[in-house]
Write a protein that holds these residues in place. Structure first.
Motif, short mmCIF file in Angstrom:
data_model
loop_
_atom_site.label_atom_id
_atom_site.label_comp_id
_atom_site.label_asym_id
_atom_site.label_seq_id
_atom_site.Cartn_x
_atom_site.Cartn_y
_atom_site.Cartn_z
N PHE A 180 -47.53 77.75 -6.83
CA PHE A 180 -46.11 77.97 -7.09
C PHE A 180 -45.54 79.06 -6.20
CE2 PHE A 180 -43.00 80.32 -9.90
CZ PHE A 180 -41.96 79.41 -9.77
N LEU A 181 -46.12 80.24 -6.22
CA LEU A 181 -45.57 81.37 -5.46
C LEU A 181 -45.86 81.24 -3.97
CD1 LEU A 181 -46.31 84.32 -7.90
CD2 LEU A 181 -44.15 83.11 -7.54
N GLN A 182 -47.01 80.69 -3.61
CA GLN A 182 -47.31 80.50 -2.19
C GLN A 182 -46.35 79.49 -1.57
OE1 GLN A 182 -49.69 82.05 -0.16
NE2 GLN A 182 -50.03 83.46 -1.86
N THR A 183 -46.03 78.43 -2.32
CA THR A 183 -45.09 77.43 -1.82
C THR A 183 -43.69 78.03 -1.70
OG1 THR A 183 -46.37 75.64 -2.84
CG2 THR A 183 -44.10 75.14 -2.22
N THR A 203 -34.99 73.08 -6.40
CA THR A 203 -35.32 71.65 -6.44
C THR A 203 -36.34 71.31 -5.36
OG1 THR A 203 -33.13 71.10 -7.29
CG2 THR A 203 -34.38 69.31 -6.29
N ARG A 204 -36.15 71.88 -4.20
CA ARG A 204 -37.10 71.65 -3.11
C ARG A 204 -38.47 72.25 -3.45
NH1 ARG A 204 -34.70 71.95 2.88
NH2 ARG A 204 -33.34 70.49 1.80
N LEU A 205 -38.47 73.40 -4.12
CA LEU A 205 -39.72 74.01 -4.56
C LEU A 205 -40.43 73.11 -5.57
CD1 LEU A 205 -41.75 76.33 -4.84
CD2 LEU A 205 -40.14 77.45 -6.41
N SER A 206 -39.68 72.58 -6.53
CA SER A 206 -40.27 71.68 -7.53
C SER A 206 -40.88 70.45 -6.87
CB SER A 206 -39.21 71.23 -8.54
OG SER A 206 -38.78 72.31 -9.33
N HIS A 207 -40.16 69.87 -5.93
CA HIS A 207 -40.65 68.68 -5.23
C HIS A 207 -41.93 68.98 -4.47
CE1 HIS A 207 -40.89 65.67 -2.00
NE2 HIS A 207 -40.28 64.85 -2.85
N VAL A 209 -44.20 71.35 -4.97
CA VAL A 209 -45.33 71.59 -5.85
C VAL A 209 -45.77 70.30 -6.54
CG1 VAL A 209 -46.11 72.79 -7.94
CG2 VAL A 209 -44.75 74.02 -6.24
N ALA A 210 -44.80 69.53 -7.04
CA ALA A 210 -45.13 68.32 -7.80
C ALA A 210 -45.77 67.24 -6.95
CB ALA A 210 -43.86 67.78 -8.47
N TYR A 211 -45.35 67.10 -5.69
CA TYR A 211 -45.79 65.97 -4.88
C TYR A 211 -46.84 66.31 -3.84
CZ TYR A 211 -42.22 63.02 -6.96
OH TYR A 211 -41.47 62.30 -7.86
N LYS A 223 -55.34 66.87 -11.64
CA LYS A 223 -54.27 67.46 -12.45
C LYS A 223 -53.15 67.98 -11.55
CE LYS A 223 -56.63 66.71 -16.18
NZ LYS A 223 -56.23 65.63 -17.10
N LYS A 224 -51.91 67.96 -12.09
CA LYS A 224 -50.73 68.33 -11.33
C LYS A 224 -50.02 69.53 -11.96
CE LYS A 224 -49.27 65.66 -8.57
NZ LYS A 224 -49.42 65.58 -7.09
N GLU A 225 -48.97 69.97 -11.28
CA GLU A 225 -48.14 71.06 -11.80
C GLU A 225 -46.69 70.74 -11.52
OE1 GLU A 225 -49.59 75.09 -11.29
OE2 GLU A 225 -47.59 75.74 -10.64
N MET A 226 -45.83 70.93 -12.53
CA MET A 226 -44.40 70.62 -12.40
C MET A 226 -43.57 71.83 -12.78
SD MET A 226 -42.20 68.21 -11.65
CE MET A 226 -40.87 69.28 -11.08
N PRO A 227 -43.00 72.56 -11.80
CA PRO A 227 -42.14 73.71 -12.12
C PRO A 227 -40.92 73.29 -12.94
CG PRO A 227 -42.83 73.78 -9.84
CD PRO A 227 -43.22 72.42 -10.36
#
Length: 271
Positions: A180-183, A203-207, A209-211, A223-227
Motif C-alpha cells: 500500500f505505502l510503497q505503491t 483511485t489510481r492507488l486502489s487500482h 494495489v488491487a490489480y 490473496k489480494k488487497e483492496m484499499p
C-alpha cells in the motif's frame, strides 16, 4: 524525475506530513514485529520531503503518546494540507500503540475538527489490518455478519482517509515494505500522478494495489488487497501538484474550491 521543491510560502507556512510507525512492540505485548515498517517510513519521508512537505517521523510510540502527538499536531499551523500516515498492527476502527493499547481512529480524526484545521485539507493513510479475513479477489455474500461502521466512517469536513484494506480484512506487510505505502510513493514518483486531484490519485492507488499485487506462499498465495477510501471533501484537492504563477492544472493550490461557474446544475430526483 522527482525534483526538490521549496517548502514554505511567503508567510513561512508549509504543508506538513506526520508519519507514525510502530515496528517493534514492547516486551510482553503479543504483537509481532513489523520488519517492513521502517522501509515504508524512510521512503515516505524522502518522497514527501521532495514534494515540499515538512515531514516528521515518529516510531514505536505508546497509545497515549500517539493521542497526544495528534492533539498537538492538530493545533499547529499548516499552509494548505496536513497529511498523516499511521502504520501499525490494527483491527477495525483502531491501530495499536507499541504498548499494545488500542488507538481509536475516530478519536484521532476528531482532533482535527477545530478552527485551526477548518479550511485545510486533511489526508490520512492507514496501513493496518481491519480484521482477520483474507481477500480472495472475488465477491462474496457477507450474509448477516454486518458490523456497525457508522462511528468509524465519520471524519471532519474536508478530510480523506485512505485505508490499506477494506473493513474486516487484513493488510499485507513485507520485509521490503507494505504494498500500500510503497505503491503510494511509487505513484508520486511517476510523472503525471502528482498533478492529479486527490480522489483520482487514490483511485489510481486502489487500482494498482488491487490489480498488480498478489500474495505468495503456501498459506497466503493468491490473496489480494483492496484499499478503501472514506472522504468528506467539499472541494477539489491537489496536495502534490506544483504551484505555478501561470496557473493551469499544475498551478492549483492544495485546496481548490470548485467554482460555481464550472459546477454542473442537477435536477433534484428520488431514486
Amino acid at each position: 524525475m522527482l525534483q526538490w521543491r521549496r517548502q514554505m510560502d511567503q508567510d513561512g507556512q508549509c504543508n506538513r506530513a506526520l508519519v507514525v510507525s510502530v515496528a517493534q512492540f514492547d516486551s510482553g505485548v503479543k504483537l509481532g514485529r513489523r520488519p517492513g515498517a521502517q522501509k515504508d517510513a524512510r521512503k515516505l519521508h524522502r518522497t514527501l520531503s521532495k514534494l515540499g512537505f515538512k515531514v516528521e517521523l515518529h516510531t514505536d510510540l505508546s497509545g497515549e503518546e500517539i493521542y497526544q502527538l495528534f492533539l498537538t499536531e492538530s493545533r499547529r499551523p499548516v499552509k494548505d494540507c496536513f497529511l498523516a500516515v499511521l502504520s501499525s498492527h490494527g483491527d477495525e476502527g483502531c491501530v495499536f500503540g507499541a504498548d499494545g493499547e488500542r488507538v481509536r481512529l475516530s478519536r484521532i480524526f476528531s482532533c482535527f475538527n477545530n478552527e485551526h484545521m477548518e479550511k485545510k485539507a486533511k489526508v490520512f493513510l492507514v496501513q493496518a489490518c481491519r480484521g482477520h479475513d483474507l481477500d480472495d479477489g472475488v465477491e462474496v455474500d457477507s450474509g448477516d455478519d454486518v458490523t456497525d461502521l457508522s462511528q468509524d466512517l465519520w471524519v471532519p469536513v474536508d478530510t480523506a482517509v485512505m485505508y490499506a484494506t477494506a473493513p474486516g480484512y487484513g493488510a499485507f506487510m513485507h520485509p521490503l515494505g507494505s504494498v500500500f505505502l510503497q505503491t503510494f510513493c511509487t505513484l508520486l514518483e511517476t510523472e503525471g500522478n502528482r498533478e492529479l486531484e486527490l480522489t483520482r490519485l487514490m483511485t489510481r492507488l486502489s487500482h494498482s494495489v488491487a490489480y498488480t499485487f498478489q500474495a505468495k506462499g503456501r498459506s497466503l498465495g493468491g490473496k489480494k488487497e483492496m484499499p478503501c477510501l472514506v472522504t468528506s471533501l467539499t472541494r477539489e484537492v491537489f496536495p502534490f501538484a506544483e504551484s505555478r504563477k501561470e496557473g493551469g492544472a499544475a498551478g492549483l493550490s492544495a485546496t481548490s474550491l470548485v467554482g460555481s461557474k464550472t459546477a454542473r446544475k442537477r435536477t433534484p430526483s428520488i431514486s
